[in-house]
Motif scaffolding. Sequence first.
Motif, short mmCIF file in Angstrom:
data_model
loop_
_atom_site.label_atom_id
_atom_site.label_comp_id
_atom_site.label_asym_id
_atom_site.label_seq_id
_atom_site.Cartn_x
_atom_site.Cartn_y
_atom_site.Cartn_z
N PHE A 1 32.69 32.42 40.51
CA PHE A 1 33.91 31.62 40.44
C PHE A 1 34.90 32.05 39.37
O PHE A 1 35.85 31.32 39.09
N LYS A 2 34.71 33.24 38.80
CA LYS A 2 35.67 33.72 37.81
C LYS A 2 36.84 34.37 38.55
O LYS A 2 36.69 34.88 39.66
N GLN A 3 37.99 34.39 37.92
CA GLN A 3 39.18 34.99 38.53
C GLN A 3 39.14 36.49 38.31
O GLN A 3 39.34 36.95 37.19
N ARG A 4 38.85 37.23 39.37
CA ARG A 4 38.73 38.68 39.22
C ARG A 4 39.29 39.36 40.47
O ARG A 4 39.63 38.69 41.45
N ALA A 5 39.31 40.70 40.46
CA ALA A 5 39.66 41.45 41.67
C ALA A 5 38.46 41.37 42.60
O ALA A 5 37.33 41.59 42.18
N LEU A 6 38.70 41.02 43.85
CA LEU A 6 37.59 40.76 44.77
C LEU A 6 37.41 41.86 45.79
O LEU A 6 38.36 42.53 46.19
#
Lengths: 75, 395
Positions: B18-23
């Motif tokens: 749930f971290k904001q990262r490049a997916l």
Amino acid sequence: MKGETPVNSTMSIGQARKLVEQLKIEASMCRIKVSKAAADLMTYCDAHACEDPLITPVPTSENPFREKKFFCALL
Amino acid sequence: MCDQTFLVNVFGSCDKCFKQRALRPVFIRSQQLSYCAVCVALMAAEGLHENETLASLKSEAESLKSKLEEERAKLHDVELHQVAERVEALGQFVMKTRRTLKGHGNKVLCMDWCKDKRRIVSSSQDGKVIVWDSFTTNKEHAVTMPCTWVMACAYAPSGCAIACGGLDNKCSVYPLTFDKNENMAAKKKSVAMHTNYLSACSFTNSDMQILTASGDGTCALWDVESGQLLQSFHGHGADVLCLDLAPSETGNTFVSGGCDKKAMVWDMRSGQCIQSFETHESDINSVRYYPSGDAFASGSDDATCRLYDLRADREVAIYSKESIIFGASSVDFSLSGRLLFAGYNDYTINVWDVLKGSRVSILFGHENRVSTLRVSPDGTAFCSGSWDHTLRVWA
């Protein structure tokens, strides 16, 4: 135009595991004997030989490419 | 490594941490999720049993491969041509060029028949795609693609559209209209997007879905209306050069051949590779299903054509001669499956007796490589396209 991949000696763990899984699926497949497979291919050829215009020739008038018909309409 | 059909950078919340990262897209049990790079690496390391290393996985793969060979060899009790000895030999075989379609300005790379057994679509290196009436040799439609080397073209089952693509990495669908005022190019719809050239395309049983093969090593199934990717097929280790759909009675599978010398059979619904065959010694240029769907033939740069039976899971015939040293670029079966037509890079077309394994006839006429060959839907003729800029209809 066509690329070539060199032999892959730097396979990652993920790729190796995928390969093993794929091989397991292929190894578990049900196979039949070549004699049975060959017999089935022959049966199919036999059964459809009469429908195949290149095996049992149809009269020239029924093959649209062989007959010398003119398709142009004179206006 | 050609692993992705398209590359998209999406930022957002990882489905795992749930971290904001490049997916990146990840498939777990056929469901697509988005993981960040950290979770992808953790997932790969997860489930590693004790002592499982790269080396142990590789040796397991090797032992599975030899087990596979053993299982296949056990069932190899006889050769196809031995069983076929009691079949009647074919009579005199006479086929001539009945029509020559001239109009392309450069090498013809691909062609396809319409289901009406009369129309043909062909594409060439100069970017032109032409629809012909093979009875009269008239050109009915012509469109110029924005790219050169249009290596793939296909006719829609309804006869109302054509699909084509090549160096533009896309597959575009053009509806065919007889309205003289309409510009065909204006109605073009871009359906498929690959990251390398498009080598082959085919409509499935309807006008609504297209299957494509690409130099990026993947095949993909697309919805024509929305352009959405429905399924992608990963497994080839190099460019995929050809594909063929199983005849409709046999269900949702297709076979593809590539530069990795492998022919792979896929399940269209799951994206899974069901079977793979690696006996060719060079790139596989063309694959075609036997009419019953139980086998398929392949033509390769190693100058041989081979027949693989899907239920016996092995190669059952090789069509080759010492005098043939040029690669086979395209193969197709006659309606009953008794004859295999193969176009070669030495400008000739060889006709093989599929069951007996012998050559029935050799057809001359083209003045350069034969690049594509298809038998008409009713089996009365076949059409070949060549680098000599022409197409020939033989009957």
